[in-house]
Scaffold this motif. Structure first.
Motif, mmCIF file in Angstrom:
data_model
loop_
_atom_site.group_PDB
_atom_site.id
_atom_site.type_symbol
_atom_site.label_atom_id
_atom_site.label_comp_id
_atom_site.label_asym_id
_atom_site.label_seq_id
_atom_site.Cartn_x
_atom_site.Cartn_y
_atom_site.Cartn_z
ATOM 1 N N ALA A 49 6.603 12.691 33.516
ATOM 2 C CA ALA A 49 8.028 12.982 32.752
ATOM 3 C C ALA A 49 8.926 13.971 33.468
ATOM 4 O O ALA A 49 8.938 14.730 34.160
ATOM 5 N N THR A 50 10.199 13.037 32.449
ATOM 6 C CA THR A 50 11.426 14.291 32.515
ATOM 7 C C THR A 50 11.825 14.502 31.274
ATOM 8 O O THR A 50 11.729 13.742 30.750
ATOM 9 N N LEU A 51 12.075 15.377 31.631
ATOM 10 C CA LEU A 51 12.514 16.751 30.470
ATOM 11 C C LEU A 51 13.800 17.141 30.384
ATOM 12 O O LEU A 51 14.416 17.334 31.189
ATOM 13 N N MET A 52 14.761 16.826 29.161
ATOM 14 C CA MET A 52 15.774 17.117 28.727
ATOM 15 C C MET A 52 15.769 17.919 27.308
ATOM 16 O O MET A 52 15.316 17.787 26.538
ATOM 17 N N THR A 53 16.785 18.461 27.990
ATOM 18 C CA THR A 53 17.084 19.666 26.637
ATOM 19 C C THR A 53 19.225 20.364 26.226
ATOM 20 O O THR A 53 19.158 20.238 27.577
ATOM 21 N N THR A 54 19.722 20.707 25.400
ATOM 22 C CA THR A 54 21.280 20.557 25.642
ATOM 23 C C THR A 54 21.030 22.113 26.823
ATOM 24 O O THR A 54 21.989 22.187 27.618
ATOM 25 N N SER A 55 20.317 23.381 26.492
ATOM 26 C CA SER A 55 20.488 23.894 26.724
ATOM 27 C C SER A 55 19.654 24.548 27.150
ATOM 28 O O SER A 55 18.925 24.573 25.514
ATOM 29 N N PRO A 56 18.896 26.022 27.626
ATOM 30 C CA PRO A 56 17.518 26.658 27.140
ATOM 31 C C PRO A 56 17.925 28.021 26.504
ATOM 32 O O PRO A 56 16.674 28.616 25.807
ATOM 33 N N HIS A 57 19.135 28.079 26.247
ATOM 34 C CA HIS A 57 19.827 29.118 25.302
ATOM 35 C C HIS A 57 19.572 28.584 24.001
ATOM 36 O O HIS A 57 19.293 29.678 23.032
ATOM 37 N N LEU A 58 19.064 27.704 23.670
ATOM 38 C CA LEU A 58 18.577 27.564 22.383
ATOM 39 C C LEU A 58 17.795 28.114 22.071
ATOM 40 O O LEU A 58 17.295 28.067 20.743
ATOM 41 N N PHE A 59 16.755 28.716 22.291
ATOM 42 C CA PHE A 59 15.295 28.811 22.580
ATOM 43 C C PHE A 59 15.266 30.406 22.801
ATOM 44 O O PHE A 59 16.112 30.583 23.659
ATOM 45 N N GLU A 60 14.883 31.250 21.574
ATOM 46 C CA GLU A 60 14.550 32.512 21.894
ATOM 47 C C GLU A 60 12.957 32.675 20.744
ATOM 48 O O GLU A 60 12.504 32.055 20.356
ATOM 49 N N GLY A 61 12.690 34.265 21.780
ATOM 50 C CA GLY A 61 11.090 34.328 21.102
ATOM 51 C C GLY A 61 10.117 32.992 21.264
ATOM 52 O O GLY A 61 10.125 32.693 22.071
ATOM 53 N N GLU A 62 9.496 32.899 20.731
ATOM 54 C CA GLU A 62 8.446 32.040 20.360
ATOM 55 C C GLU A 62 8.904 30.551 21.122
ATOM 56 O O GLU A 62 8.419 29.765 21.323
ATOM 57 N N GLU A 63 10.071 30.053 19.834
ATOM 58 C CA GLU A 63 10.444 28.745 20.483
ATOM 59 C C GLU A 63 10.531 28.589 22.328
ATOM 60 O O GLU A 63 10.611 27.915 23.397
ATOM 61 N N ALA A 64 11.394 30.340 22.607
ATOM 62 C CA ALA A 64 11.700 29.617 24.460
ATOM 63 C C ALA A 64 10.024 29.603 24.916
ATOM 64 O O ALA A 64 10.505 28.963 25.871
ATOM 65 N N GLU A 65 9.162 30.685 24.626
ATOM 66 C CA GLU A 65 7.775 30.232 24.824
ATOM 67 C C GLU A 65 7.514 28.810 25.192
ATOM 68 O O GLU A 65 6.456 28.305 26.070
ATOM 69 N N ALA A 66 7.356 28.180 23.739
ATOM 70 C CA ALA A 66 6.519 26.929 23.625
ATOM 71 C C ALA A 66 7.500 26.069 24.333
ATOM 72 O O ALA A 66 6.944 25.172 25.331
ATOM 73 N N PHE A 67 8.940 25.909 24.231
ATOM 74 C CA PHE A 67 9.789 24.832 25.183
ATOM 75 C C PHE A 67 9.471 24.900 27.259
ATOM 76 O O PHE A 67 8.948 24.004 27.296
ATOM 77 N N ALA A 68 9.269 26.801 27.829
ATOM 78 C CA ALA A 68 9.072 26.570 28.885
ATOM 79 C C ALA A 68 7.149 26.360 29.026
ATOM 80 O O ALA A 68 6.797 25.450 30.159
ATOM 81 N N ARG A 69 6.651 26.926 27.136
ATOM 82 C CA ARG A 69 4.954 25.505 28.220
ATOM 83 C C ARG A 69 5.157 23.842 28.650
ATOM 84 O O ARG A 69 4.201 23.524 29.347
ATOM 85 N N VAL A 70 5.873 23.641 27.482
ATOM 86 C CA VAL A 70 6.379 22.058 28.186
ATOM 87 C C VAL A 70 6.575 22.069 29.923
ATOM 88 O O VAL A 70 6.636 20.603 29.966
ATOM 89 N N GLU A 71 7.878 22.810 29.636
ATOM 90 C CA GLU A 71 8.734 22.415 31.244
ATOM 91 C C GLU A 71 7.405 22.815 32.234
ATOM 92 O O GLU A 71 8.031 22.457 33.780
ATOM 93 N N ALA A 72 7.004 23.565 32.234
ATOM 94 C CA ALA A 72 5.937 24.123 33.140
ATOM 95 C C ALA A 72 4.841 22.473 33.084
ATOM 96 O O ALA A 72 4.825 22.587 34.470
#
Length: 260
Positions: A156-179
Motif C-alpha cells: 500500500a501507499t500511505l499519505m498524510t498532509t504532514s507527519p507534524h499533524l501527530f504528537e505523542g501517542e498519535e505520532a506513535e500510532a501513525f508510525a506503526r502504520v507507516e512502518a
C-alpha cells in the motif's frame, strides 16, 4: 430539484468560486495568520472571495439550507440540508504556488454527507461523488472513479498532509502504520483523498481535521468503493482523527495498528 439541475448548480458553484480564486494563485496577495500566535494558519483574500461567491449562490437558490464554512462561520446548521464549504483546502500549498489545493463543496442531510466535490481550478479537475458512485472530469475526459485493490499493507501507499499533524501517542500510532506500508508520501491535503478515490493511493491518515476538511471527500471516496471513518471506526463527518482506505481489508488492518 432534479438530478440534472443539482449537477448544474454544483458545477456553477465550482466554476464561479474558481473564477474568484484563480487570480490570486501565484500572484502577490494579502495574507493573514489566523493562529493568534500559535501554529501558522494562513488565510488569503482568495479564501474569502471563493467562499463569499458560493454562499451567495446557495442563499439565492436554497435559502432554507444551512451553511458551514471555514471563513465565514455557520448559518442555520440545524437545517435538514447543510452545505459544508472550504474554498481553499491546502492554503499552505496555495501560498507556496503548488497546485495540490482544492475547493471542497459538501452537502449533508441530517448530518450525513450525501454529496461532495473537489474542484482544482488550476488543473481543471473535478472529483465528485454521492456515496454510490464517483466521477472525474478534467484533462483526458470524464471517467468513473474506483479505488484499487492491493493485497495488504505491504503493497500500500500511505499519505498524510504532514507527519507534524501527530504528537505523542498519535505520532506513535501513525508510525506503526507507516512502518508496514510500501510507500509513504506527505503533502497534498484534499488531493491525496482524491488520488485514493482514483486508485493511485491506498490510505490517508490524518488528525486535527475540521468538518469542512473532510465532509465533501467522504461521498467521493465511498462512491469510488473506499471507506472513511474516524480512528475508532465511527463517522468522520465531524473531523478530528480520520482514516480513509481503498478497501475494508486495508481499513481494518490500519485501524488495528492505530489502536496499538
Amino acid at each position: 430539484m432534479s438530478a440534472v439541475d443539482f449537477g448544474a448548480f454544483v458545477a456553477d458553484l465550482a466554476t464561479r468560486s474558481g473564477q474568484a480564486i484563480l487570480p490570486f494563485f501565484r500572484a502577490h496577495h494579502a495574507l493573514e495568520d489566523k493562529s493568534a500566535g500559535g501554529t501558522f494558519d494562513p488565510v488569503t483574500e482568495a479564501d474569502r472571495a471563493g467562499e463569499a461567491v458560493m454562499r451567495s449562490l446557495i442563499r439565492q437558490h436554497f435559502p432554507e439550507h444551512g451553511l458551514l464554512g471555514e471563513e465565514f462561520g455557520n448559518e442555520n446548521v440545524e437545517a435538514e440540508y447543510v452545505w459544508v464549504l472550504d474554498p481553499i483546502d491546502g492554503t499552505r500549498a496555495f501560498i507556496s504556488g503548488i497546485p495540490v489545493w482544492g475547493t471542497l463543496i459538501g452537502l449533508t442531510r441530517q448530518g450525513v454527507p450525501v454529496y461532495g466535490m473537489m474542484h482544482q481550478p488550476f488543473s481543471g479537475e473535478r472529483f465528485s461523488g454521492d456515496g454510490r458512485e464517483a466521477r472525474y472530469e478534467g484533462p483526458g475526459g470524464p471517467r468513473r472513479l474506483r479505488t484499487r485493490q492491493v493485497p495488504g499493507l505491504a503493497s500500500a501507499t500511505l499519505m498524510t498532509t504532514s507527519p507534524h499533524l501527530f504528537e505523542g501517542e498519535e505520532a506513535e500510532a501513525f508510525a506503526r502504520v507507516e512502518a508496514q506500508v510500501r510507500l509513504s508520501r506527505y503533502g497534498c491535503d484534499c488531493y491525496a483523498y482524491c488520488m485514493l478515490a482514483s486508485g493511485h493511493v491506498d490510505l490517508v491518515i490524518e488528525s486535527g481535521l475540521k468538518p469542512y476538511d473532510i465532509v465533501a471527500l467522504i461521498p467521493i471516496i465511498e462512491g469510488a468503493g473506499g471507506i472513511v471513518t474516524s480512528w475508532d471506526g465511527g463517522s468522520a463527518a465531524g473531523g478530528g482523527r480520520v482514516i480513509a482506505a481503498a478497501s475494508e481489508a486495508l481499513h481494518q488492518a490500519a485501524l488495528r495498528l492505530l489502536a496499538g
